[in-house]
Design a protein around this motif. Structure first.
Motif, mmCIF file in Angstrom:
data_model
loop_
_atom_site.group_PDB
_atom_site.id
_atom_site.type_symbol
_atom_site.label_atom_id
_atom_site.label_comp_id
_atom_site.label_asym_id
_atom_site.label_seq_id
_atom_site.Cartn_x
_atom_site.Cartn_y
_atom_site.Cartn_z
ATOM 1 N N VAL A 293 0.674 -1.142 0.114
ATOM 2 C CA VAL A 293 0.105 -0.021 0.122
ATOM 3 C C VAL A 293 0.816 1.081 -0.053
ATOM 4 N N THR A 294 0.321 2.064 -0.647
ATOM 5 C CA THR A 294 1.022 3.449 -0.640
ATOM 6 C C THR A 294 -0.084 4.644 0.134
ATOM 7 N N LEU A 295 0.514 5.243 1.151
ATOM 8 C CA LEU A 295 -0.260 5.900 2.218
ATOM 9 C C LEU A 295 -0.435 7.278 1.638
ATOM 10 N N PRO A 296 -1.731 7.930 1.381
ATOM 11 C CA PRO A 296 -2.009 9.163 1.159
ATOM 12 C C PRO A 296 -1.466 10.067 2.172
ATOM 13 N N ASP A 297 -1.694 9.739 3.512
ATOM 14 C CA ASP A 297 -1.671 10.655 4.592
ATOM 15 C C ASP A 297 -0.094 10.484 5.214
ATOM 16 N N ALA A 298 0.701 9.744 4.383
ATOM 17 C CA ALA A 298 2.275 9.664 4.667
ATOM 18 C C ALA A 298 3.057 10.393 3.706
ATOM 19 N N ARG A 299 3.943 11.009 3.962
ATOM 20 C CA ARG A 299 4.713 11.996 2.559
ATOM 21 C C ARG A 299 5.964 11.737 3.148
ATOM 22 N N SER A 300 6.923 11.588 1.843
ATOM 23 C CA SER A 300 8.201 11.781 1.986
ATOM 24 C C SER A 300 8.253 12.951 0.825
ATOM 25 N N THR A 301 9.714 13.759 0.842
ATOM 26 C CA THR A 301 9.892 14.494 -0.009
ATOM 27 C C THR A 301 11.343 14.066 -0.793
ATOM 28 N N ILE A 302 11.254 13.813 -2.100
ATOM 29 C CA ILE A 302 12.621 13.424 -2.677
ATOM 30 C C ILE A 302 12.774 14.555 -3.693
ATOM 31 N N PHE A 303 14.246 14.644 -4.069
ATOM 32 C CA PHE A 303 14.745 15.743 -4.725
ATOM 33 C C PHE A 303 15.370 15.144 -6.210
ATOM 34 N N PRO A 304 14.774 15.633 -7.329
ATOM 35 C CA PRO A 304 15.227 14.840 -8.396
ATOM 36 C C PRO A 304 16.238 15.566 -8.890
ATOM 37 N N PRO A 305 16.853 15.044 -10.242
ATOM 38 C CA PRO A 305 17.850 15.688 -10.721
ATOM 39 C C PRO A 305 17.594 17.018 -11.245
ATOM 40 N N ARG A 306 18.566 18.011 -11.237
ATOM 41 C CA ARG A 306 18.413 19.301 -11.583
ATOM 42 C C ARG A 306 18.266 19.674 -12.996
ATOM 43 N N GLY A 307 19.191 18.807 -13.860
ATOM 44 C CA GLY A 307 19.287 19.395 -15.282
ATOM 45 C C GLY A 307 18.984 17.742 -16.146
ATOM 46 N N LEU A 308 18.708 18.045 -17.333
ATOM 47 C CA LEU A 308 18.581 16.949 -18.217
ATOM 48 C C LEU A 308 19.678 15.967 -18.330
ATOM 49 N N PRO A 309 20.809 16.300 -18.184
ATOM 50 C CA PRO A 309 21.869 15.088 -18.434
ATOM 51 C C PRO A 309 21.672 14.206 -17.378
ATOM 52 N N GLN A 310 21.423 14.750 -16.098
ATOM 53 C CA GLN A 310 21.417 13.957 -14.714
ATOM 54 C C GLN A 310 20.197 13.173 -14.714
ATOM 55 N N LEU A 311 19.006 13.680 -15.194
ATOM 56 C CA LEU A 311 17.805 12.989 -15.451
ATOM 57 C C LEU A 311 18.168 11.610 -16.150
ATOM 58 N N ILE A 312 18.734 11.857 -17.449
ATOM 59 C CA ILE A 312 18.682 10.791 -18.332
ATOM 60 C C ILE A 312 19.673 9.612 -17.439
ATOM 61 N N ALA A 313 20.647 10.136 -16.913
ATOM 62 C CA ALA A 313 21.642 9.210 -16.158
ATOM 63 C C ALA A 313 20.825 8.399 -15.085
ATOM 64 N N VAL A 314 19.819 8.975 -14.424
ATOM 65 C CA VAL A 314 19.083 8.502 -13.459
ATOM 66 C C VAL A 314 18.128 7.412 -14.115
ATOM 67 N N ARG A 315 17.448 7.766 -15.082
ATOM 68 C CA ARG A 315 16.567 6.982 -15.782
ATOM 69 C C ARG A 315 17.154 5.936 -16.328
ATOM 70 N N THR A 316 18.380 6.098 -16.769
ATOM 71 C CA THR A 316 19.186 4.895 -17.327
ATOM 72 C C THR A 316 19.486 3.831 -16.368
ATOM 73 N N ARG A 317 19.720 4.154 -15.151
ATOM 74 C CA ARG A 317 19.967 3.163 -13.868
ATOM 75 C C ARG A 317 18.541 2.616 -13.657
ATOM 76 N N VAL A 318 17.417 3.303 -13.660
ATOM 77 C CA VAL A 318 15.965 2.801 -13.631
ATOM 78 C C VAL A 318 15.823 1.802 -14.381
ATOM 79 N N HIS A 319 16.127 2.063 -15.743
ATOM 80 C CA HIS A 319 15.783 0.880 -16.738
ATOM 81 C C HIS A 319 16.627 -0.052 -16.739
ATOM 82 N N ARG A 320 17.928 0.142 -16.355
ATOM 83 C CA ARG A 320 18.880 -1.155 -16.140
ATOM 84 C C ARG A 320 18.329 -2.028 -15.166
#
Length: 286
Positions: free
Chosen positions: A181-208
């Motif tokens: 279950v994912t709880l709507p009344d419990a929250r966490s804050t995450i900080f995504p990559p700031r730029g496109l190259p970093q986003l692509i790198a992270v998404r590469t890791r996810v797909h791998r």
């Protein structure tokens, strides 16, 4: 007692902020916190030790998140057990809500809903996450919030964490959609990559990580849940979303191709994003 396991690799800029959220507000004996510093070349361990006996700090020369999770499991004493990425912002109330939900016994795994902090992100990254927020995967906390919690029964579903890239996805797939279950009344804050190259790198890791699990544990894929495909196609009916959709699709297509090449070549690059950690380092020790 609730056990919290925090794997940390060179997280000195954020580990103090992460731990302070719980340690300063916890009741005596409420939490058993284990920080596993793996392959660190900075002062992550020293920062964590500043919290005294409230935090057990382990160190290993092996720079491996799954190895750190296993070491943390061996040192942890209680259940429910919560695994937390070292750069996540989450209140003590969220910890208590996760544990309380698991104590009811009708689900075996739980996670908070992720809030994405886009401060300082480029326009391209913002458009990417605008689309992502509309997809089923954005509502899946186990693998999307930087946190997952399991009951003692849930933890018995698997032995040690295997050496995989996507430990959170591996854990999610141990359970059917009705068991997590994912709880709507419990929250966490995450900080995504700031730029496109970093986003692509992270998404590469996810797909791998996804490709790796499909190869090593194909039987688990039946627990995947709703896919993004149908909803993604439906979004193309809204012309105002087309720029974001093009960015979203291009990033993931490019990242998936890179991930396939890495798998085929045997390359193993962690590709951690540093941009969000740098942006927050000034606030980490306040």
């Amino acid at each position: 007692m609730i056990s919290i396991v925090v794997p940390a690799h060179n997280e000195s800029s954020v580990i103090g902020r992460t731990l302070r959220q719980w340690i300063d507000a916890a009741d005596s004996g409420e939490f058993d916190v284990v920080v596993v510093c793996n392959g660190c070349t900075d002062d992550t361990a020293e920062v964590a030790r500043q919290f005294g006996a409230a935090v057990k700090v382990l160190e290993t020369d092996v720079a491996s998140k799954t190895d750190a999770l296993n070491l943390g499991d061996r040192a942890a004493r209680g259940f429910p057990r919560i695994y937390v990425d070292a750069d996540v912002v989450m209140s003590i109330d969220t910890m208590r809500t996760l544990a309380g939900r698991l104590d009811r016994g009708d689900v075996l795994a739980a996670a908070p809903t992720a809030d994405i902090d886009l401060s300082g992100c480029s326009w391209l990254v913002r458009r990417y996450y605008e689309i992502r927020s509309r997809l089923p995967s954005a509502r899946e906390g186990v693998g999307g919030s930087g946190v997952y919690a399991v009951s003692e029964q849930g933890r018995s579903r698997f032995g040690e964490f295997p050496a995989v890239t996507a430990d959170d996805t591996y854990v999610r797939l141990q359970f059917t959609p009705g068991e997590r279950v994912t709880l709507p009344d419990a929250r966490s804050t995450i900080f995504p990559p700031r730029g496109l190259p970093q986003l692509i790198a992270v998404r590469t890791r996810v797909h791998r990580g996804t490709l790796e699990l499909a190869r090593l544990f194909p039987e688990l894929l039946t627990n995947s849940g709703e896919s993004n495909g149908r909803v993604l196609l439906a979004l193309f009916r809204e012309p105002l979303l087309w720029p974001g959709l093009m960015i979203y699709c291009c990033v993931n297509l490019f990242a998936r191709r890179r991930a396939i090449r890495h798998v085929q070549s045997g390359a193993h690059l962690w590709q951690r994003d540093e941009s969000s950690r740098v942006a927050l380092s000034a606030d980490s020790c306040k």
